[in-house]
Design a protein around this motif. Structure first.
Motif, PDB file in Angstrom:
ATOM      1  N   LEU A   2     -12.068 -44.434 -15.674  1.00 50.81           N
ATOM      2  CA  LEU A   2     -13.301 -43.331 -15.172  1.00 50.81           C
ATOM      3  C   LEU A   2     -14.556 -43.061 -15.579  1.00 50.81           C
ATOM      4  O   LEU A   2     -15.206 -43.110 -15.225  1.00 50.81           O
ATOM      5  CB  LEU A   2     -12.606 -42.014 -16.012  1.00 50.81           C
ATOM      6  CG  LEU A   2     -11.462 -41.335 -15.275  1.00 50.81           C
ATOM      7  CD1 LEU A   2     -10.969 -40.172 -15.561  1.00 50.81           C
ATOM      8  CD2 LEU A   2     -11.472 -40.819 -13.758  1.00 50.81           C
ATOM      9  N   VAL A  37      -2.564 -45.300 -20.078  1.00 47.91           N
ATOM     10  CA  VAL A  37      -3.695 -44.183 -19.829  1.00 47.91           C
ATOM     11  C   VAL A  37      -5.208 -44.922 -20.675  1.00 47.91           C
ATOM     12  O   VAL A  37      -5.908 -44.469 -20.097  1.00 47.91           O
ATOM     13  CB  VAL A  37      -3.356 -43.687 -21.462  1.00 47.91           C
ATOM     14  CG1 VAL A  37      -4.144 -42.268 -21.595  1.00 47.91           C
ATOM     15  CG2 VAL A  37      -2.138 -42.895 -20.879  1.00 47.91           C
ATOM     16  N   ASP A  38      -5.428 -46.038 -21.376  1.00 43.16           N
ATOM     17  CA  ASP A  38      -6.384 -46.948 -21.490  1.00 43.16           C
ATOM     18  C   ASP A  38      -7.095 -47.333 -20.235  1.00 43.16           C
ATOM     19  O   ASP A  38      -8.544 -47.154 -19.965  1.00 43.16           O
ATOM     20  CB  ASP A  38      -5.635 -48.168 -22.315  1.00 43.16           C
ATOM     21  CG  ASP A  38      -6.855 -48.003 -23.846  1.00 43.16           C
ATOM     22  OD1 ASP A  38      -7.143 -46.539 -24.689  1.00 43.16           O
ATOM     23  OD2 ASP A  38      -7.225 -48.927 -23.714  1.00 43.16           O
ATOM     24  N   LEU A  61       2.147 -35.355 -21.973  1.00 47.11           N
ATOM     25  CA  LEU A  61       1.266 -36.919 -22.106  1.00 47.11           C
ATOM     26  C   LEU A  61       1.408 -37.794 -20.948  1.00 47.11           C
ATOM     27  O   LEU A  61       0.974 -38.554 -21.140  1.00 47.11           O
ATOM     28  CB  LEU A  61       2.464 -37.505 -22.841  1.00 47.11           C
ATOM     29  CG  LEU A  61       2.626 -37.084 -24.954  1.00 47.11           C
ATOM     30  CD1 LEU A  61       3.515 -37.572 -25.382  1.00 47.11           C
ATOM     31  CD2 LEU A  61       1.087 -36.642 -25.371  1.00 47.11           C
ATOM     32  N   ASP A  62       2.095 -36.968 -20.003  1.00 51.14           N
ATOM     33  CA  ASP A  62       1.537 -37.280 -18.556  1.00 51.14           C
ATOM     34  C   ASP A  62       2.451 -38.646 -18.647  1.00 51.14           C
ATOM     35  O   ASP A  62       2.334 -39.999 -17.516  1.00 51.14           O
ATOM     36  CB  ASP A  62       0.510 -38.170 -18.207  1.00 51.14           C
ATOM     37  CG  ASP A  62      -1.360 -37.409 -17.750  1.00 51.14           C
ATOM     38  OD1 ASP A  62      -0.584 -35.640 -17.010  1.00 51.14           O
ATOM     39  OD2 ASP A  62      -2.020 -37.489 -17.698  1.00 51.14           O
ATOM     40  N   MET A  63       3.888 -38.473 -18.459  1.00 53.14           N
ATOM     41  CA  MET A  63       4.476 -39.471 -18.674  1.00 53.14           C
ATOM     42  C   MET A  63       5.541 -39.302 -17.275  1.00 53.14           C
ATOM     43  O   MET A  63       5.057 -38.012 -16.363  1.00 53.14           O
ATOM     44  CB  MET A  63       5.683 -39.709 -19.469  1.00 53.14           C
ATOM     45  CG  MET A  63       5.134 -39.620 -20.578  1.00 53.14           C
ATOM     46  SD  MET A  63       6.697 -40.825 -22.091  1.00 53.14           S
ATOM     47  CE  MET A  63       5.905 -40.677 -23.203  1.00 53.14           C
ATOM     48  N   HIS A 113       2.881 -47.361 -21.460  1.00 52.28           N
ATOM     49  CA  HIS A 113       2.333 -45.914 -20.999  1.00 52.28           C
ATOM     50  C   HIS A 113       0.960 -45.917 -22.283  1.00 52.28           C
ATOM     51  O   HIS A 113      -0.242 -45.472 -21.013  1.00 52.28           O
ATOM     52  CB  HIS A 113       3.045 -44.407 -21.955  1.00 52.28           C
ATOM     53  CG  HIS A 113       2.639 -42.863 -20.877  1.00 52.28           C
ATOM     54  ND1 HIS A 113       2.151 -43.344 -19.919  1.00 52.28           N
ATOM     55  CD2 HIS A 113       1.942 -41.876 -21.382  1.00 52.28           C
ATOM     56  CE1 HIS A 113       1.457 -42.091 -19.665  1.00 52.28           C
ATOM     57  NE2 HIS A 113       1.134 -41.352 -20.481  1.00 52.28           N
ATOM     58  N   ILE A 114       0.729 -45.694 -22.995  1.00 62.12           N
ATOM     59  CA  ILE A 114      -0.629 -45.715 -23.863  1.00 62.12           C
ATOM     60  C   ILE A 114      -1.570 -47.104 -22.954  1.00 62.12           C
ATOM     61  O   ILE A 114      -2.607 -47.246 -23.058  1.00 62.12           O
ATOM     62  CB  ILE A 114      -0.592 -46.277 -25.243  1.00 62.12           C
ATOM     63  CG1 ILE A 114       0.056 -44.945 -25.969  1.00 62.12           C
ATOM     64  CG2 ILE A 114      -1.623 -46.805 -25.609  1.00 62.12           C
ATOM     65  CD1 ILE A 114       0.066 -45.409 -26.890  1.00 62.12           C
ATOM     66  N   ARG A 125      -2.764 -48.407  -7.896  1.00 57.79           N
ATOM     67  CA  ARG A 125      -3.263 -47.894  -8.942  1.00 57.79           C
ATOM     68  C   ARG A 125      -1.626 -47.572 -10.476  1.00 57.79           C
ATOM     69  O   ARG A 125      -1.002 -48.266  -9.536  1.00 57.79           O
ATOM     70  CB  ARG A 125      -3.200 -46.128  -9.298  1.00 57.79           C
ATOM     71  CG  ARG A 125      -4.222 -46.567  -6.946  1.00 57.79           C
ATOM     72  CD  ARG A 125      -5.930 -46.844  -8.141  1.00 57.79           C
ATOM     73  NE  ARG A 125      -5.857 -46.301  -8.796  1.00 57.79           N
ATOM     74  CZ  ARG A 125      -6.678 -44.901  -8.539  1.00 57.79           C
ATOM     75  NH1 ARG A 125      -7.199 -44.308  -6.955  1.00 57.79           N
ATOM     76  NH2 ARG A 125      -7.233 -43.433  -9.666  1.00 57.79           N
ATOM     77  N   ARG A 142      -7.072 -46.382 -16.732  1.00 55.78           N
ATOM     78  CA  ARG A 142      -6.932 -45.063 -16.520  1.00 55.78           C
ATOM     79  C   ARG A 142      -8.506 -44.218 -16.898  1.00 55.78           C
ATOM     80  O   ARG A 142      -9.639 -44.228 -16.335  1.00 55.78           O
ATOM     81  CB  ARG A 142      -6.588 -43.679 -16.607  1.00 55.78           C
ATOM     82  CG  ARG A 142      -7.027 -43.260 -15.021  1.00 55.78           C
ATOM     83  CD  ARG A 142      -6.835 -42.860 -14.651  1.00 55.78           C
ATOM     84  NE  ARG A 142      -7.701 -42.000 -13.154  1.00 55.78           N
ATOM     85  CZ  ARG A 142      -8.597 -42.482 -11.893  1.00 55.78           C
ATOM     86  NH1 ARG A 142      -9.707 -43.920 -11.762  1.00 55.78           N
ATOM     87  NH2 ARG A 142      -8.479 -41.206 -11.693  1.00 55.78           N
ATOM     88  N   ILE A 143      -8.771 -44.536 -18.223  1.00 60.67           N
ATOM     89  CA  ILE A 143      -9.699 -43.558 -18.762  1.00 60.67           C
ATOM     90  C   ILE A 143     -10.919 -45.102 -18.542  1.00 60.67           C
ATOM     91  O   ILE A 143     -12.727 -44.264 -18.479  1.00 60.67           O
ATOM     92  CB  ILE A 143      -9.321 -43.775 -21.006  1.00 60.67           C
ATOM     93  CG1 ILE A 143      -9.201 -42.796 -20.892  1.00 60.67           C
ATOM     94  CG2 ILE A 143     -11.302 -44.195 -21.737  1.00 60.67           C
ATOM     95  CD1 ILE A 143      -8.419 -42.499 -22.641  1.00 60.67           C
ATOM     96  N   LEU A 202      -1.189 -42.818 -13.118  1.00 60.82           N
ATOM     97  CA  LEU A 202      -1.924 -42.342 -13.742  1.00 60.82           C
ATOM     98  C   LEU A 202      -3.647 -42.082 -12.699  1.00 60.82           C
ATOM     99  O   LEU A 202      -4.223 -42.947 -12.433  1.00 60.82           O
ATOM    100  CB  LEU A 202      -2.348 -42.314 -15.067  1.00 60.82           C
ATOM    101  CG  LEU A 202      -2.182 -42.031 -15.931  1.00 60.82           C
ATOM    102  CD1 LEU A 202      -2.186 -43.100 -16.928  1.00 60.82           C
ATOM    103  CD2 LEU A 202      -1.574 -40.894 -16.176  1.00 60.82           C
ATOM    104  N   GLY A 203      -3.532 -40.879 -11.605  1.00 60.92           N
ATOM    105  CA  GLY A 203      -4.757 -40.913 -10.830  1.00 60.92           C
ATOM    106  C   GLY A 203      -4.952 -41.782 -10.171  1.00 60.92           C
ATOM    107  O   GLY A 203      -5.806 -42.035 -10.059  1.00 60.92           O
TER     108      GLY A 203
END
Lengths: 142, 142
Positions: free
Chosen positions: A98, A91-92, A56-58, A87-88, A138, A94-95, A141-142
């Motif tokens: 991208l 992810v959000d 889950l990329d933690m 964490h969610i 950052r 980062r999406i 996450l990437g």
DNA sequence: TACACACCCTGAAGTTACTATAGAGTCAAC
DNA sequence: GTTGACTCTATAGTAACTTCAGGGTGTGTA
């Protein structure tokens, strides 16, 4: 169980397991007379937990926090939810980044459909205004 | 122009510029008598090109390739497009991965709305099947 | 008994794209 | 002549591993 078997069960490499031990994500184990690590069911469970968190990329830091809360047992739910919600949010974010990127790339890609000189893409890359994104800090996450 | 001024123009740090030189993304420059690097307009353009590529999350390897093609001049368009299209594919892949991730996280998050023991999220993390994602090789995009 | 071979051990270095730090030199102004 | 802003090199740190070198362990076979 020795390390190779555990690695197979958790679908990770032997080196990764040794690395997690060094990091403190996995506890140190007992050893055989020949100095081989010995694992039991509890180790499988903990390693699978860690691998699932990683899937889950933690980050290791996030996982450490969750493991501490899990080890404490009891009423850590709100703290756990906090880690999770953050964490969610990572992810959000980062999406969204991208997706913006993808649009910029698509626009640049339009600049060149066939051979010509100078190449439209290269020209576009040279002329772009440097986006503000590089200023921001950052997440992990990437 | 000295390194500090170039850094300001390209909105990056002095250290980053020295790093790019060591990496071979920027050429070595002439020096003053006092051993300070000296830059001209061509360096600005090249550095901005690099920073724009980085803003688009290209790897140094990808940028190296583009710079080689740009330095060759002429009819490198199809090779350039290839690098570009591959990069767009990376971004796309990563977006899809993250969206899947987000859904999994949202599902897990459902498991815990208030305090209870054992915590539903932790339980979920322990019980999850390890997703195939960890098997795959990653692109350079976190 | 000797040897091959699969598995395990430690410690260090490599990966990516920087950032940070230490310790020293340069240069213009006051 | 000294302050202060700027520059130099070299080294280490970041995240999450992977790879490598140089060994030891344990089992099966000749």
């Amino acid at each position: 169980m020795k390390i190779g078997e555990l690695a197979k069960l958790a679908q990770c490499s032997v080196e990764t397991i040794r690395f997690y031990e060094k990091e403190g994500l996995l506890p140190t184990t007992e050893r055989t007379l020949g100095n081989f690590r010995v694992y039991g069911p509890a180790h499988i469970e903990r390693l699978r937990f860690i691998r699932n968190c990683r899937a889950l990329d933690m980050s290791h830091e996030e996982i450490h926090t969750l493991l501490r809360l899990a080890d404490q047992g009891g009423d850590g739910c709100s703290a756990i939810n906090e880690v999770f919600d953050e964490h969610i949010a990572h992810v959000d974010t980062r999406i969204k980044e991208l997706e913006q990127l993808k649009q910029q790339l698509a626009e640049l890609r339009q600049h060149c459909q066939s051979n010509h000189n100078p190449c439209g893409i290269l020209q576009g890359l040279a002329d772009m205004e440097i986006p503000s994104k590089l200023d921001k800090k950052r997440t992990h996450l990437g």
